[in-house]
Design an enzyme around this catalytic site. Structure first.
Site, PDB file in Angstrom:
ATOM      1  N   ASN A   9      46.237  43.084  43.348  1.00  0.00           N
ATOM      2  CA  ASN A   9      45.369  41.925  43.121  1.00  0.00           C
ATOM      3  C   ASN A   9      45.684  41.370  41.731  1.00  0.00           C
ATOM      4  O   ASN A   9      45.392  41.996  40.717  1.00  0.00           O
ATOM      5  CB  ASN A   9      43.910  42.396  43.235  1.00  0.00           C
ATOM      6  CG  ASN A   9      42.915  41.284  42.990  1.00  0.00           C
ATOM      7  OD1 ASN A   9      43.136  40.412  42.163  1.00  0.00           O
ATOM      8  ND2 ASN A   9      41.813  41.333  43.708  1.00  0.00           N
ATOM      9  N   LYS A  12      42.800  41.107  39.237  1.00  0.00           N
ATOM     10  CA  LYS A  12      42.348  42.415  38.772  1.00  0.00           C
ATOM     11  C   LYS A  12      43.369  43.022  37.804  1.00  0.00           C
ATOM     12  O   LYS A  12      43.022  43.571  36.770  1.00  0.00           O
ATOM     13  CB  LYS A  12      42.194  43.312  40.003  1.00  0.00           C
ATOM     14  CG  LYS A  12      41.079  44.317  39.845  1.00  0.00           C
ATOM     15  CD  LYS A  12      41.303  45.476  40.726  1.00  0.00           C
ATOM     16  CE  LYS A  12      40.663  45.366  42.064  1.00  0.00           C
ATOM     17  NZ  LYS A  12      40.676  46.635  42.777  1.00  0.00           N
ATOM     18  N   ASP A  69      39.017  50.843  41.917  1.00  0.00           N
ATOM     19  CA  ASP A  69      38.440  50.382  43.177  1.00  0.00           C
ATOM     20  C   ASP A  69      37.048  49.893  42.857  1.00  0.00           C
ATOM     21  O   ASP A  69      36.291  50.564  42.148  1.00  0.00           O
ATOM     22  CB  ASP A  69      38.402  51.474  44.246  1.00  0.00           C
ATOM     23  CG  ASP A  69      38.182  50.854  45.617  1.00  0.00           C
ATOM     24  OD1 ASP A  69      39.095  50.188  46.127  1.00  0.00           O
ATOM     25  OD2 ASP A  69      37.076  50.992  46.177  1.00  0.00           O
ATOM     26  N   SER A  70      36.753  48.706  43.331  1.00  0.00           N
ATOM     27  CA  SER A  70      35.517  48.072  42.883  1.00  0.00           C
ATOM     28  C   SER A  70      34.880  47.264  43.994  1.00  0.00           C
ATOM     29  O   SER A  70      35.502  46.993  45.019  1.00  0.00           O
ATOM     30  CB  SER A  70      35.822  47.176  41.680  1.00  0.00           C
ATOM     31  OG  SER A  70      36.961  46.384  41.955  1.00  0.00           O
ATOM     32  N   PHE A 150      37.478  35.613  39.580  1.00  0.00           N
ATOM     33  CA  PHE A 150      37.973  35.720  40.960  1.00  0.00           C
ATOM     34  C   PHE A 150      36.870  36.315  41.828  1.00  0.00           C
ATOM     35  O   PHE A 150      35.787  36.652  41.339  1.00  0.00           O
ATOM     36  CB  PHE A 150      39.237  36.591  41.004  1.00  0.00           C
ATOM     37  CG  PHE A 150      38.993  38.060  40.735  1.00  0.00           C
ATOM     38  CD1 PHE A 150      38.795  38.526  39.445  1.00  0.00           C
ATOM     39  CD2 PHE A 150      38.930  38.985  41.784  1.00  0.00           C
ATOM     40  CE1 PHE A 150      38.550  39.869  39.192  1.00  0.00           C
ATOM     41  CE2 PHE A 150      38.695  40.341  41.534  1.00  0.00           C
ATOM     42  CZ  PHE A 150      38.505  40.771  40.241  1.00  0.00           C
ATOM     43  N   GLY A 151      37.191  36.468  43.096  1.00  0.00           N
ATOM     44  CA  GLY A 151      36.288  37.159  44.018  1.00  0.00           C
ATOM     45  C   GLY A 151      34.891  36.543  44.043  1.00  0.00           C
ATOM     46  O   GLY A 151      34.714  35.336  44.217  1.00  0.00           O
ATOM     47  N   ASP A 153      32.835  36.283  41.600  1.00  0.00           N
ATOM     48  CA  ASP A 153      32.387  35.881  40.258  1.00  0.00           C
ATOM     49  C   ASP A 153      31.438  34.671  40.244  1.00  0.00           C
ATOM     50  O   ASP A 153      30.450  34.685  39.508  1.00  0.00           O
ATOM     51  CB  ASP A 153      33.595  35.591  39.343  1.00  0.00           C
ATOM     52  CG  ASP A 153      34.198  36.862  38.760  1.00  0.00           C
ATOM     53  OD1 ASP A 153      33.657  37.952  39.036  1.00  0.00           O
ATOM     54  OD2 ASP A 153      35.199  36.759  38.031  1.00  0.00           O
ATOM     55  N   LYS A 173      33.513  38.312  29.787  1.00  0.00           N
ATOM     56  CA  LYS A 173      33.331  39.094  31.019  1.00  0.00           C
ATOM     57  C   LYS A 173      33.681  40.567  30.756  1.00  0.00           C
ATOM     58  O   LYS A 173      32.936  41.466  31.142  1.00  0.00           O
ATOM     59  CB  LYS A 173      34.208  38.518  32.153  1.00  0.00           C
ATOM     60  CG  LYS A 173      34.013  39.288  33.459  1.00  0.00           C
ATOM     61  CD  LYS A 173      34.848  38.759  34.624  1.00  0.00           C
ATOM     62  CE  LYS A 173      34.743  39.735  35.811  1.00  0.00           C
ATOM     63  NZ  LYS A 173      35.643  39.419  36.923  1.00  0.00           N
ATOM     64  N   HIS A 178      31.581  45.508  34.936  1.00  0.00           N
ATOM     65  CA  HIS A 178      31.775  46.853  35.505  1.00  0.00           C
ATOM     66  C   HIS A 178      33.151  47.395  35.123  1.00  0.00           C
ATOM     67  O   HIS A 178      33.288  48.538  34.724  1.00  0.00           O
ATOM     68  CB  HIS A 178      31.609  46.782  37.031  1.00  0.00           C
ATOM     69  CG  HIS A 178      32.425  45.724  37.719  1.00  0.00           C
ATOM     70  ND1 HIS A 178      32.375  44.395  37.353  1.00  0.00           N
ATOM     71  CD2 HIS A 178      33.342  45.787  38.728  1.00  0.00           C
ATOM     72  CE1 HIS A 178      33.208  43.701  38.119  1.00  0.00           C
ATOM     73  NE2 HIS A 178      33.804  44.526  38.949  1.00  0.00           N
TER      74      HIS A 178
HETATM   75  P1  IMP Z   1      39.488  46.510  45.974  1.00  0.00           P
HETATM   76  O1  IMP Z   1      38.958  47.277  44.793  1.00  0.00           O
HETATM   77  O2  IMP Z   1      40.904  46.111  45.826  1.00  0.00           O
HETATM   78  O3  IMP Z   1      39.141  47.175  47.271  1.00  0.00           O
HETATM   79  O4  IMP Z   1      38.749  45.105  46.024  1.00  0.00           O
HETATM   80  C1  IMP Z   1      37.602  44.866  45.349  1.00  0.00           C
HETATM   81  C2  IMP Z   1      37.001  43.553  45.808  1.00  0.00           C
HETATM   82  O5  IMP Z   1      35.705  43.464  45.203  1.00  0.00           O
HETATM   83  C3  IMP Z   1      37.776  42.327  45.308  1.00  0.00           C
HETATM   84  O6  IMP Z   1      38.667  41.845  46.245  1.00  0.00           O
HETATM   85  C4  IMP Z   1      36.657  41.334  45.046  1.00  0.00           C
HETATM   86  O7  IMP Z   1      36.303  40.694  46.243  1.00  0.00           O
HETATM   87  C5  IMP Z   1      35.509  42.225  44.626  1.00  0.00           C
HETATM   88  N1  IMP Z   1      35.505  42.379  43.164  1.00  0.00           N
HETATM   89  C6  IMP Z   1      35.837  43.487  42.432  1.00  0.00           C
HETATM   90  N2  IMP Z   1      35.736  43.239  41.126  1.00  0.00           N
HETATM   91  C7  IMP Z   1      35.342  41.962  41.015  1.00  0.00           C
HETATM   92  C8  IMP Z   1      35.082  41.131  39.895  1.00  0.00           C
HETATM   93  O8  IMP Z   1      35.227  41.494  38.726  1.00  0.00           O
HETATM   94  N3  IMP Z   1      34.676  39.885  40.191  1.00  0.00           N
HETATM   95  C9  IMP Z   1      34.514  39.427  41.477  1.00  0.00           C
HETATM   96  N4  IMP Z   1      34.779  40.146  42.535  1.00  0.00           N
HETATM   97  C10 IMP Z   1      35.184  41.415  42.314  1.00  0.00           C
END
Ligand code: IMP
Length: 199
Positions: A9, A12, A69-70, A150-151, A153, A173, A178
């Site tokens: 990503n 990220k 992983d988040s 992103f995501g 946010d 940010k 987190h």
């Molecule tokens: P993964 O950790 O690659 O499974 O994906 C984590 C998903 O959580 C991301 O694709 C976002 O949709 C969301 N996410 C994680 N961290 C953030 C952030 O800092 N801002 C917004 N969305 C987040």
């Protein structure tokens, strides 16, 4: 010591790279290290998925690998989308599609409390493991605001700052997020680990 970031990503990766650089830790992406791998996120927790990703990239690169992983956990949805945040609503949705779907799921809901979690795993070629976690509490806005990040946010609102994540600069940010919190804990643990190793 050079670290590989186990993520594909781009957003990220950039957040992780820049936060770690602020802590004096040099890290390159798995793609730049020639160690890109497809990892199925089969874990039931953020920590399990972070470990799966870090281990796979460490094995491919032979270098210590750091994974995040988040996801976003919404109280009124019993913690969803949680570990499924990246896949919420199915593969055809983009970031905006996912946060719109979440706003839809919360229509008429007055309890908007939520939190983001980031689990960090760092696996070394000798099998050693450092884990860290960071949580950022907030609420789900009633409409998207801001264009940064992103995501999710644009809909993750921080009551104390009266802004969404998407209305913050990357530095702002990182100071509250987190991921920023998890990486700060990780940095402390890494320092202690390296000191123990006499490095
Ligand atoms: P993964 O950790 O690659 O499974 O994906 C984590 C998903 O959580 C991301 O694709 C976002 O949709 C969301 N996410 C994680 N961290 C953030 C952030 O800092 N801002 C917004 N969305 C987040």
């Amino acid at each position: 010591m050079k670290f590989v970031l186990a993520s594909r990503n781009a957003h990220k990766l950039e957040e992780m790279r820049s936060i770690l650089a602020g802590h004096g830790i040099e890290a390159v992406s798995e793609a730049a290290a020639g160690a890109a791998v497809e990892v199925e996120e089969t874990g039931a927790t953020f920590a399990e998925n972070a470990l799966l990703k870090a281990r796979a990239v460490m094995e491919k690169s032979g270098l210590p690998a750091i994974a995040d992983d988040s996801g976003l956990c919404v109280d009124a949805l019993n913690g969803a989308p949680g570990v499924y945040s990246a896949r919420y609503g199915g593969p055809e949705l983009d970031d905006a599609g996912r946060y719109r779907l979440l706003l839809q799921a919360l229509r008429g809901q007055t309890d908007r409390t939520a939190h983001f979690t980031s689990a960090i795993a760092c696996v070394f070629p000798n099998g050693d493991l450092i884990e860290a976690e960071g949580v950022c509490p907030g609420t789900i806005a009633f409409a998207p605001q801001g264009t940064g990040g992103f995501g999710y946010d644009p809909i993750f609102f921080l009551p104390q700052l009266r802004k969404t994540y998407a209305q913050l600069t990357p530095e702002e940010k990182a100071a509250v997020s987190h991921r920023g919190r998890a990486l700060a804990v990780f940095e402390e643990k890494l320092r202690a680990y390296l000191a123990e190793q006499g490095r």
